[in-house]
Scaffold this motif. Structure first.
Motif, PDB file in Angstrom:
ATOM      1  N   MET A   1       0.849  -1.183   0.000  1.00 21.39           N
ATOM      2  CA  MET A   1       0.000   0.000   0.000  1.00 21.39           C
ATOM      3  C   MET A   1       0.890   1.240   0.000  1.00 21.39           C
ATOM      4  SD  MET A   1      -2.832   1.238   2.785  1.00 21.39           S
ATOM      5  CE  MET A   1      -3.665  -0.304   2.630  1.00 21.39           C
ATOM      6  N   GLY A   2       0.573   2.203  -0.843  1.00 20.14           N
ATOM      7  CA  GLY A   2       1.380   3.397  -0.955  1.00 20.14           C
ATOM      8  C   GLY A   2       1.146   4.378   0.173  1.00 20.14           C
ATOM      9  N   ASP A   3       2.141   5.244   0.338  1.00 20.04           N
ATOM     10  CA  ASP A   3       2.036   6.269   1.379  1.00 20.04           C
ATOM     11  C   ASP A   3       0.841   7.185   1.155  1.00 20.04           C
ATOM     12  OD1 ASP A   3       4.311   5.236   2.550  1.00 20.04           O
ATOM     13  OD2 ASP A   3       5.646   6.757   1.710  1.00 20.04           O
ATOM     14  N   ALA A   4       0.532   7.460  -0.104  1.00 16.07           N
ATOM     15  CA  ALA A   4      -0.606   8.335  -0.399  1.00 16.07           C
ATOM     16  C   ALA A   4      -1.908   7.719   0.103  1.00 16.07           C
ATOM     17  CB  ALA A   4      -0.685   8.620  -1.892  1.00 16.07           C
ATOM     18  N   ASN A   5      -2.032   6.403   0.024  1.00 22.10           N
ATOM     19  CA  ASN A   5      -3.240   5.739   0.526  1.00 22.10           C
ATOM     20  C   ASN A   5      -3.352   5.877   2.037  1.00 22.10           C
ATOM     21  OD1 ASN A   5      -4.084   4.903  -2.004  1.00 22.10           O
ATOM     22  ND2 ASN A   5      -3.019   2.952  -1.864  1.00 22.10           N
ATOM     23  N   ILE A   6      -2.230   5.779   2.719  1.00 27.11           N
ATOM     24  CA  ILE A   6      -2.221   5.958   4.170  1.00 27.11           C
ATOM     25  C   ILE A   6      -2.667   7.368   4.520  1.00 27.11           C
ATOM     26  CG2 ILE A   6      -0.742   6.086   6.223  1.00 27.11           C
ATOM     27  CD1 ILE A   6       1.001   3.891   4.846  1.00 27.11           C
ATOM     28  N   ILE A   7      -2.097   8.346   3.828  1.00 27.96           N
ATOM     29  CA  ILE A   7      -2.434   9.747   4.096  1.00 27.96           C
ATOM     30  C   ILE A   7      -3.919   9.984   3.814  1.00 27.96           C
ATOM     31  CG2 ILE A   7      -1.914  12.156   3.543  1.00 27.96           C
ATOM     32  CD1 ILE A   7       0.358  10.422   4.930  1.00 27.96           C
ATOM     33  N   GLN A   8      -4.427   9.428   2.731  1.00 25.54           N
ATOM     34  CA  GLN A   8      -5.853   9.597   2.412  1.00 25.54           C
ATOM     35  C   GLN A   8      -6.732   9.007   3.502  1.00 25.54           C
ATOM     36  OE1 GLN A   8      -7.321  11.427  -0.195  1.00 25.54           O
ATOM     37  NE2 GLN A   8      -8.941  11.147   1.321  1.00 25.54           N
ATOM     38  N   LYS A   9      -6.363   7.842   4.017  1.00 23.52           N
ATOM     39  CA  LYS A   9      -7.140   7.227   5.096  1.00 23.52           C
ATOM     40  C   LYS A   9      -7.103   8.089   6.354  1.00 23.52           C
ATOM     41  CE  LYS A   9      -6.919   2.382   3.742  1.00 23.52           C
ATOM     42  NZ  LYS A   9      -6.535   1.033   4.157  1.00 23.52           N
ATOM     43  N   VAL A  10      -5.955   8.654   6.667  1.00 22.23           N
ATOM     44  CA  VAL A  10      -5.830   9.527   7.839  1.00 22.23           C
ATOM     45  C   VAL A  10      -6.703  10.767   7.654  1.00 22.23           C
ATOM     46  CG1 VAL A  10      -4.258  10.993   9.176  1.00 22.23           C
ATOM     47  CG2 VAL A  10      -3.530   8.699   8.468  1.00 22.23           C
ATOM     48  N   LEU A  11      -6.613  11.385   6.497  1.00 22.98           N
ATOM     49  CA  LEU A  11      -7.413  12.587   6.222  1.00 22.98           C
ATOM     50  C   LEU A  11      -8.912  12.291   6.312  1.00 22.98           C
ATOM     51  CD1 LEU A  11      -5.368  13.991   3.217  1.00 22.98           C
ATOM     52  CD2 LEU A  11      -5.536  15.008   5.506  1.00 22.98           C
ATOM     53  N   THR A  12      -9.330  11.186   5.729  1.00 24.47           N
ATOM     54  CA  THR A  12     -10.743  10.801   5.772  1.00 24.47           C
ATOM     55  C   THR A  12     -11.188  10.539   7.203  1.00 24.47           C
ATOM     56  OG1 THR A  12     -10.615   9.868   3.550  1.00 24.47           O
ATOM     57  CG2 THR A  12     -12.450   9.127   4.940  1.00 24.47           C
ATOM     58  N   TYR A  13     -10.359   9.835   7.957  1.00 24.71           N
ATOM     59  CA  TYR A  13     -10.708   9.542   9.349  1.00 24.71           C
ATOM     60  C   TYR A  13     -10.847  10.836  10.153  1.00 24.71           C
ATOM     61  CZ  TYR A  13     -10.862   7.490  13.942  1.00 24.71           C
ATOM     62  OH  TYR A  13     -11.263   7.143  15.206  1.00 24.71           O
ATOM     63  N   ILE A  14      -9.912  11.743   9.972  1.00 31.30           N
ATOM     64  CA  ILE A  14      -9.961  13.019  10.700  1.00 31.30           C
ATOM     65  C   ILE A  14     -11.243  13.772  10.359  1.00 31.30           C
ATOM     66  CG2 ILE A  14      -8.912  15.311  10.892  1.00 31.30           C
ATOM     67  CD1 ILE A  14      -6.159  13.855  10.644  1.00 31.30           C
ATOM     68  N   GLU A  15     -11.554  13.906   9.086  1.00 35.08           N
ATOM     69  CA  GLU A  15     -12.752  14.643   8.687  1.00 35.08           C
ATOM     70  C   GLU A  15     -14.027  13.969   9.189  1.00 35.08           C
ATOM     71  OE1 GLU A  15     -12.790  17.703   7.526  1.00 35.08           O
ATOM     72  OE2 GLU A  15     -10.601  17.654   7.445  1.00 35.08           O
ATOM     73  N   ASP A  16     -14.054  12.647   9.184  1.00 29.61           N
ATOM     74  CA  ASP A  16     -15.233  11.920   9.647  1.00 29.61           C
ATOM     75  C   ASP A  16     -15.409  11.979  11.161  1.00 29.61           C
ATOM     76  OD1 ASP A  16     -15.796  11.219   7.034  1.00 29.61           O
ATOM     77  OD2 ASP A  16     -15.070   9.149   7.233  1.00 29.61           O
ATOM     78  N   HIS A  17     -14.332  12.270  11.894  1.00 24.41           N
ATOM     79  CA  HIS A  17     -14.369  12.241  13.360  1.00 24.41           C
ATOM     80  C   HIS A  17     -13.896  13.554  13.985  1.00 24.41           C
ATOM     81  CE1 HIS A  17     -14.192   8.003  12.084  1.00 24.41           C
ATOM     82  NE2 HIS A  17     -15.002   7.814  13.098  1.00 24.41           N
ATOM     83  N   ILE A  18     -13.944  14.639  13.232  1.00 30.06           N
ATOM     84  CA  ILE A  18     -13.403  15.923  13.697  1.00 30.06           C
ATOM     85  C   ILE A  18     -14.082  16.430  14.974  1.00 30.06           C
ATOM     86  CG2 ILE A  18     -14.887  17.450  12.310  1.00 30.06           C
ATOM     87  CD1 ILE A  18     -11.113  17.947  12.695  1.00 30.06           C
ATOM     88  N   GLU A  19     -15.326  16.041  15.185  1.00 30.74           N
ATOM     89  CA  GLU A  19     -16.062  16.480  16.373  1.00 30.74           C
ATOM     90  C   GLU A  19     -15.709  15.652  17.606  1.00 30.74           C
ATOM     91  OE1 GLU A  19     -18.129  19.114  16.434  1.00 30.74           O
ATOM     92  OE2 GLU A  19     -17.903  19.499  14.282  1.00 30.74           O
ATOM     93  N   GLU A  20     -15.008  14.537  17.404  1.00 28.94           N
ATOM     94  CA  GLU A  20     -14.665  13.637  18.501  1.00 28.94           C
ATOM     95  C   GLU A  20     -13.270  13.952  19.043  1.00 28.94           C
ATOM     96  OE1 GLU A  20     -14.995   9.644  16.995  1.00 28.94           O
ATOM     97  OE2 GLU A  20     -16.908  10.098  16.023  1.00 28.94           O
ATOM     98  N   GLU A  21     -12.950  13.314  20.144  1.00 31.36           N
ATOM     99  CA  GLU A  21     -11.599  13.412  20.693  1.00 31.36           C
ATOM    100  C   GLU A  21     -10.665  12.653  19.759  1.00 31.36           C
ATOM    101  OE1 GLU A  21      -8.983  15.093  22.951  1.00 31.36           O
ATOM    102  OE2 GLU A  21     -11.107  15.317  23.439  1.00 31.36           O
ATOM    103  N   LEU A  22      -9.666  13.324  19.232  1.00 32.91           N
ATOM    104  CA  LEU A  22      -8.723  12.698  18.306  1.00 32.91           C
ATOM    105  C   LEU A  22      -7.310  12.783  18.867  1.00 32.91           C
ATOM    106  CD1 LEU A  22      -9.954  14.073  14.854  1.00 32.91           C
ATOM    107  CD2 LEU A  22     -10.104  11.732  15.679  1.00 32.91           C
ATOM    108  N   SER A  23      -6.634  11.672  18.855  1.00 29.29           N
ATOM    109  CA  SER A  23      -5.225  11.645  19.243  1.00 29.29           C
ATOM    110  C   SER A  23      -4.485  10.791  18.232  1.00 29.29           C
ATOM    111  CB  SER A  23      -5.059  11.057  20.643  1.00 29.29           C
ATOM    112  OG  SER A  23      -5.374   9.676  20.631  1.00 29.29           O
TER     113      SER A  23
END
Length: 137
Positions: A1-23
């Motif tokens: 899996m490429g680094d870009a896919n990892i970054i995309q998953k992180v970005l998507t997770y952050i946007e989907d959970h921005i209202e929650e506690e994120l660490s």
């Protein structure tokens, strides 16, 4: 899996959970990545840390709420995951060059941290981190 896919998953997770506690630990655990590997790749490809990206996105969403709603500033501060209105005001003022109250009074929304998106060529594209100029106080 490429680094870009990892970054995309992180970005998507952050946007989907921005209202929650994120660490970093929570994101890494949810996505099954090493937090060190994930954080290093994110910083290398975006030019900012995951923490700074989350903070910038939350401040941008708070700025939008200040202009578009009449919600009390203290409530917006807590929704942006600040422990007090004072902490929120300090962070907001550092980024927007004016207090939340003055920003609301001016009534013009401009984002400081747009969502980072990926191009189809798998190169990261970060929209302008700071749009517009300094806000007149």
């Amino acid at each position: 899996m490429g680094d870009a896919n990892i970054i995309q998953k992180v970005l998507t997770y952050i946007e989907d959970h921005i209202e929650e506690e994120l660490s970093l630990d929570k994101i890494a655990s949810e996505l099954n990545y090493s937090k060190f590997y994930m954080a290093r790749n994110f910083a290398e490809r975006t030019g900012c840390t995951i923490y700074k990206y989350i903070q910038g996105r939350r401040l941008t969403l708070a700025a939008q709420k200040l202009v578009e709603t009449n919600e009390p500033i203290v409530e917006i501060a807590y929704e942006a995951h600040y422990s007090s209105q004072q902490a929120f005001t300090q962070a907001f003022s550092r980024v927007y060059q004016c207090s939340p109250q003055i920003y609301r009074k001016n009534g013009i929304f401009y984002p400081v941290q747009m969502q980072i998106t990926l191009w189809t060529t798998q190169r990261l594209f970060a929209k302008d981190y700071r749009m517009g100029g300094r806000m007149a106080a």
